[in-house]
Design an enzyme around this catalytic site. Structure first.
Site, short mmCIF file in Angstrom:
data_model
loop_
_atom_site.label_atom_id
_atom_site.label_comp_id
_atom_site.label_asym_id
_atom_site.label_seq_id
_atom_site.Cartn_x
_atom_site.Cartn_y
_atom_site.Cartn_z
N HIS A 104 0.86 -1.18 0.00
CA HIS A 104 0.00 0.00 0.00
C HIS A 104 0.90 1.24 0.00
CE1 HIS A 104 -2.43 -2.97 2.32
NE2 HIS A 104 -3.50 -2.37 1.82
N ASP A 107 2.19 1.97 3.46
CA ASP A 107 3.19 1.03 3.98
C ASP A 107 4.60 1.60 3.85
OD1 ASP A 107 1.13 -0.80 4.28
OD2 ASP A 107 1.53 -1.79 2.37
N GLU A 235 -11.01 -6.85 -4.10
CA GLU A 235 -10.84 -7.91 -3.10
C GLU A 235 -12.11 -8.04 -2.24
OE1 GLU A 235 -7.96 -8.86 0.71
OE2 GLU A 235 -7.10 -8.08 -1.14
N GLU A 271 -9.11 -13.67 -1.01
CA GLU A 271 -8.35 -14.01 0.20
C GLU A 271 -9.00 -15.19 0.91
OE1 GLU A 271 -7.52 -12.11 4.54
OE2 GLU A 271 -6.87 -10.90 2.84
#
Length: 460
Positions: A104, A107, A235, A271
Site C-alpha cells: 500500500h 506502507d 478484493e 483471500e
C-alpha cells in the site's frame, strides 16, 4: 539501525528436501522444478506483502506492538525510517528468494501535513523502490492505496457520505495507480476495507452503491487514460470492521459489476480468510470466480475457526489448499495474478528469523498443494466423474432445454405421458473425497521415494 537486519540468515534460503533438518530450508518448494511442464515458481508466482511483515508492529486491541521493527519508532525522521524499512524488506525478499512483493502507499510513505507533501514523499520513496527493484530483479505483483486507516475514512472511502472524502480517496488512488505503473506492477487492487455500514439507521444503500460504482468507473477510466496495462482487481470481504460490506463475496461483486457495466474492467483478488468469514470455503470462492470469468489473484492465508475475525495466519494445510490450487491449475493458471502472503506473524513470534520460518512453511504448503493438484489432473478421475455426471445434457432432451426449444408445457406433456421418468443417481461424494485423499497420499509416497533415491545416490 543494523546494516543487515536479518544477519542471522546469511544467505538465500536453500532447498533441503523432506529429510532436511534445517529449519531455514525449503522442504518442497523448488522454483525450477517442472510441474505439468511448467516451473513451480511460474505456477505459484509468490509475493510477500510489506504491510503485515514490515509495517505492523505486532499490536492488537489489548496491547502495543511486540515486534522488533526499529523503523516504526515515531522519533525517527520519516524518510530515514522509510529507507530503513525498504532496506530490511528487500533484504528479506532477496534472501527468501521469491519473485514478487505487494504494498500500500502508506506502507512505504507516511502521510504528510498537506497532500502536496504526501505526494512528494510517495514519489521519492517510489524512486527508491525502483532502484532496489533494478538491483535485485524483484517485481511488483500489485500496488494499492490504503483507504481505510486514516480517520477521514471511518465511514468509508468511495461510499463515504462526504463527497470531499471521496475526492481525497480518488487522489490517493490516482497516485498509487501512477506509482504501480511506474514500477511495472502487474495488477492494481482495490480493497474496500470500510466500504459498508455499521448501522442501517444512517445509511442510504442505493446512494452508496451508486457512489461505489461511479468511483470504480473513474478508476477504470484513469487506468486507460495513462495506459496502465495491468489488471484491476477487487478484493471481496464480508464484514469486520463494518457490520456488512458491499463487496461481500464473489457472487455479490459479480452482480455489482454486471449491474453497473463494469464486468469487463475488473477481476477479483481472493483471500482465504475473507472467504471463510463469508461462510464459504476458499475452494468455493475460487471456483465461483473462475466459472464467472473474474478470477485474478490470491491472498494466501488462513483463519482460526475458533475466532470470528480475520486472523491472517500463514497457511499450513495442504488438505484445505490443494483443491483451490487444483481449480486454478485446471483452468489454465494465473495470468497476471499470483499467491501473495497477506499474513501476520503471531504476536509472540518475536525473533527476526520468525518471518522466514513463517514464509517457508507457507510456501512449502503451497508447493505441496500444487503437487497434489497436478496429481489430480494427471489422474483425471475427478474430471471424468464430473463430466459423467452431466452427460445427459449432451443428449436430445438436455440440448433442447438449454437451446430454448423445450417449452414448459411441452416438457410437462412428455412427463405426464411417461416418456420422461428419471431415476436418482448417486453423487458419489465419499468416493470423490477418497480420490482427493489418494492424490495427497500418492504425492507423499512419491516424495518419500525421491528422497530415498537421493540418499542412496549420495552414499554410492
Amino acid at each position: 539501525m543494523d546494516q543487515d537486519f536479518f544477519a542471522g540468515v546469511p544467505q538465500r534460503i536453500p532447498f533441503g528436501g523432506l529429510d532436511s533438518t534445517d529449519p531455514l530450508a525449503f522442504k518442497v518448494y523448488q522454483p525450477d522444478r517442472l510441474v505439468l511442464g511448467k516451473r513451480m515458481e511460474d505456477h505459484l508466482r509468490i509475493a510477500v506483502c510489506l504491510w503485515h511483515s514490515f509495517n505492523w508492529p505486532g499490536s492488537d486491541v489489548f496491547g502495543i506492538g511486540t515486534f522488533d521493527r526499529p523503523w516504526l519508532d515515531p522519533r525517527l525522521d520519516p524518510m530515514i525510517a522509510a529507507r530503513a524499512k525498504l532496506d530490511a524488506a528487500f533484504e528479506f525478499l532477496t534472501k527468501l528468494g521469491v519473485p514478487y512483493f505487494c504494498f500500500h502507499d502508506r506502507d512505504v510513505a507516511p502521510e504528510g501535513k498537506t497532500w502536496s507533501e504526501t505526494q512528494r514523499t510517495l514519489e521519492t520513496v517510489v524512486d527508491q523502490i525502483a532502484g532496489r527493484m533494478d538491483r535485485t530483479g524483484l517485481r511488483l505483483l500489485w500496488g494499492t492505496a490504503n483507504l481505510f486507516s486514516h480517520p477521514r475514512y471511518a465511514a468509508g472511502a468511495a461510499t463515504n457520505p462526504d463527497p470531499e472524502v471521496v475526492a481525497v480517496a480518488a487522489a490517493q488512488v490516482r497516485s498509487m495507480l501512477d506509482a504501480t505503473k511506474r514500477l511495472g506492477g502487474e495488477n492494481y487492487v482495490l480493497w474496500g476495507g470500510r466500504e459498508g455500514y455499521e448501522t442501517l439507521l444512517n445509511t442510504d444503500l442505493a446512494h452508496e452503491e451508486q457512489q461505489l460504482a461511479r468511483f470504480l468507473a473513474m478508476v477504470a477510466n484513469y487506468k486507460h487514460k495513462i495506459g496502465f496495462k495491468g489488471t484491476l482487481l477487487i478484493e471481496p470481504k464480508p464484514q469486520e470492521p463494518t457490520k456488512h460490506q458491499y463487496d461481500y463475496d464473489v457472487a455479490a461483486i459479480r452482480g455489482f459489476l454486471e449491474r453497473h457495466d463494469l464486468a469487463g474492467e475488473y477481476r477479483l483478488n481472493l483471500e482465504v480468510n475473507h472467504a471463510t468469514l463469508a461462510g464459504h470455503s476458499f475452494h468455493h470462492e475460487v471456483a465461483a470466480a473462475i466459472d464467472g470469468g473474474v478470477f485474478g489473484s490470491i491472498d494466501a492465508n488462513r483463519g482460526d475457526p475458533q475466532n470470528g475475525w480475520d486472523t491472517d495466519q500463514f497457511p499450513n494445510s495442504v488438505d484445505e489448499l490443494s483443491l483451490a490450487v487444483y481449480e486454478i491449475v485446471r483452468s489454465g493458471g494465473f495470468t497476471t495474478g499470483g499467491f501473495n502472503f497477506d499474513t501476520k506473524l503471531r504476536r509472540q513470534s518475536l525473533s527476526r528469523d520468525d518471518l522466514f520460518h513463517a514464509h517457508i512453511g507457507g510456501i512449502d504448503t503451497l508447493a505441496r498443494s500444487l503437487l497434489v493438484a497436478a496429481a489430480l489432473i494427471e489422474d483425471g478421475e475427478l474430471e471424468r466423474l464430473r463430466t459423467e455426471r452431466y452427460v445427459g445434457w449432451s443428449g436430445e432432451l438436455g440440448r433442447s432445454i438449454l437451446g430454448g426449444n423445450a417449452a414448459l408445457d411441452l416438457l410437462s406433456v412428455r412427463v405426464l405421458a411417461g416418456e420422461i421418468d428419471p431415476q436418482p443417481v448417486s453423487g458419489r461424494q465419499e468416493m470423490l473425497e477418497n480420490v482427493v485423499n489418494r492424490a495427497i497420499w500418492s504425492v507423499d509416497r512419491a516424495e518419500a521415494r525421491a528422497g530415498a533415491s537421493v540418499g542412496v545416490a549420495g552414499r554410492s
